[in-house]
Design an enzyme around this catalytic site. Structure first.
Site, mmCIF file in Angstrom:
data_model
loop_
_atom_site.group_PDB
_atom_site.id
_atom_site.type_symbol
_atom_site.label_atom_id
_atom_site.label_comp_id
_atom_site.label_asym_id
_atom_site.label_seq_id
_atom_site.Cartn_x
_atom_site.Cartn_y
_atom_site.Cartn_z
ATOM 1 N N HIS A 63 29.054 12.009 41.530
ATOM 2 C CA HIS A 63 28.549 10.696 41.084
ATOM 3 C C HIS A 63 29.687 9.816 40.586
ATOM 4 O O HIS A 63 29.764 8.627 40.939
ATOM 5 C CB HIS A 63 27.519 10.897 39.978
ATOM 6 C CG HIS A 63 27.046 9.623 39.351
ATOM 7 N ND1 HIS A 63 25.987 8.894 39.843
ATOM 8 C CD2 HIS A 63 27.512 8.938 38.268
ATOM 9 C CE1 HIS A 63 25.814 7.812 39.097
ATOM 10 N NE2 HIS A 63 26.724 7.815 38.134
ATOM 11 N N GLU A 64 30.573 10.387 39.774
ATOM 12 C CA GLU A 64 31.713 9.607 39.272
ATOM 13 C C GLU A 64 32.644 9.207 40.417
ATOM 14 O O GLU A 64 33.215 8.111 40.407
ATOM 15 C CB GLU A 64 32.464 10.407 38.214
ATOM 16 C CG GLU A 64 31.641 10.757 36.981
ATOM 17 C CD GLU A 64 30.976 9.551 36.337
ATOM 18 O OE1 GLU A 64 31.531 8.431 36.440
ATOM 19 O OE2 GLU A 64 29.893 9.713 35.754
ATOM 20 N N HIS A 70 31.553 6.050 41.945
ATOM 21 C CA HIS A 70 32.054 4.835 41.293
ATOM 22 C C HIS A 70 33.462 4.488 41.787
ATOM 23 O O HIS A 70 33.787 3.309 41.967
ATOM 24 C CB HIS A 70 32.077 5.032 39.779
ATOM 25 C CG HIS A 70 30.725 5.032 39.148
ATOM 26 N ND1 HIS A 70 29.788 4.056 39.406
ATOM 27 C CD2 HIS A 70 30.152 5.891 38.255
ATOM 28 C CE1 HIS A 70 28.689 4.316 38.703
ATOM 29 N NE2 HIS A 70 28.884 5.420 38.002
#
Length: 231
Positions: free
Chosen positions: A101-102, A105
């Site tokens: 998920h990071e 980004h």
């Protein structure tokens, strides 16, 4: 002005707190559930993060470990992807989902994803608004002289927090979609594990929804209180 703080509108704050508490409890319980599942490839979350960044041809982002519990984040200014101690060295499906998920980004940052850029641009104004909103509202209410200018300005400043929460939603949802897509593409997780990771990321997304709802309820309370004062 005790009525400004102790009246029926306080139920809105209570509702917001309860929603946020439920969301926090849900993500923690979901994470713990799949934290017990070791991924079949034997990857560490930090290794998966580096693999995703490499495959996305992102060479200017570092991966580091930070203190805390689920304090994972990506900083577009420092180009640093930080994984919490609980996540970084873990082999669990939960940890890999969070790390991916990071990375989502970081991919957004590379591609110039508009909502991410807007959220970053809002940060200074939101921080400033959060500091002065309540003082402005209190001053406007105490020294009310027939014009709601200060109160309205204070509410507007507080509204920036809600705006920030709203802008955050597509950023987080998109990062999770990117994470699941890349985990499937590079086969870091198999189909069964992807379902588990999706549940973890969905639970995490609910915390952002809860934050937005809580912020909206706080804003609504201020509007109601100001309206009552005018009456």
């Amino acid at each position: 002005m005790p009525y400004m703080f102790f009246n029926k509108t306080y139920i809105l704050i209570i509702i917001g707190v309860l929603i946020s508490a439920w969301a926090s409890s849900y993500i923690n319980s979901t994470y713990r559930k799949y934290e017990k599942v070791r991924n079949k490839n034997g990857y560490k979350a930090s290794d998966v993060a580096r693999l995703i960044l490499r495959d996305a041809d992102i060479q200017d982002v570092g991966v580091t470990q930070i203190a805390g519990d689920l304090t994972d984040n990506y900083n577009s200014h420092t180009k640093m992807l930080s994984l919490s101690e609980r996540v970084s060295e873990s082999h669990s499906v939960s940890a890999i989902g969070v790390a991916a998920h990071e990375c989502g980004h970081a991919i957004q940052d590379k591609e110039g994803y508009a909502p991410l850029k807007l959220r970053a641009a809002l940060v200074p104004a939101v921080n400033f608004g959060a500091k002065i909103s309540i003082p402005l509202i209190l001053i406007g209410a105490i020294f009310f002289s027939g014009t709601p200018m200060l109160v309205n300005l204070g509410i507007l400043c507080f509204g920036l927090t809600f705006l920030f929460q709203v802008v955050t939603l597509p950023v987080e949802f998109n990062a999770s979609r990117r994470a699941l897509a890349v985990l499937a593409e590079n086969q870091a997780l198999d189909d069964e594990e992807l379902i588990m990771a999706r549940k973890v990321l969905t639970a995490a997304a609910l915390t952002y929804v809860a934050a937005a709802v809580a912020s909206l309820l706080q804003l609504l309370r201020l509007v109601i209180l100001y309206g009552n004062r005018r009456d």
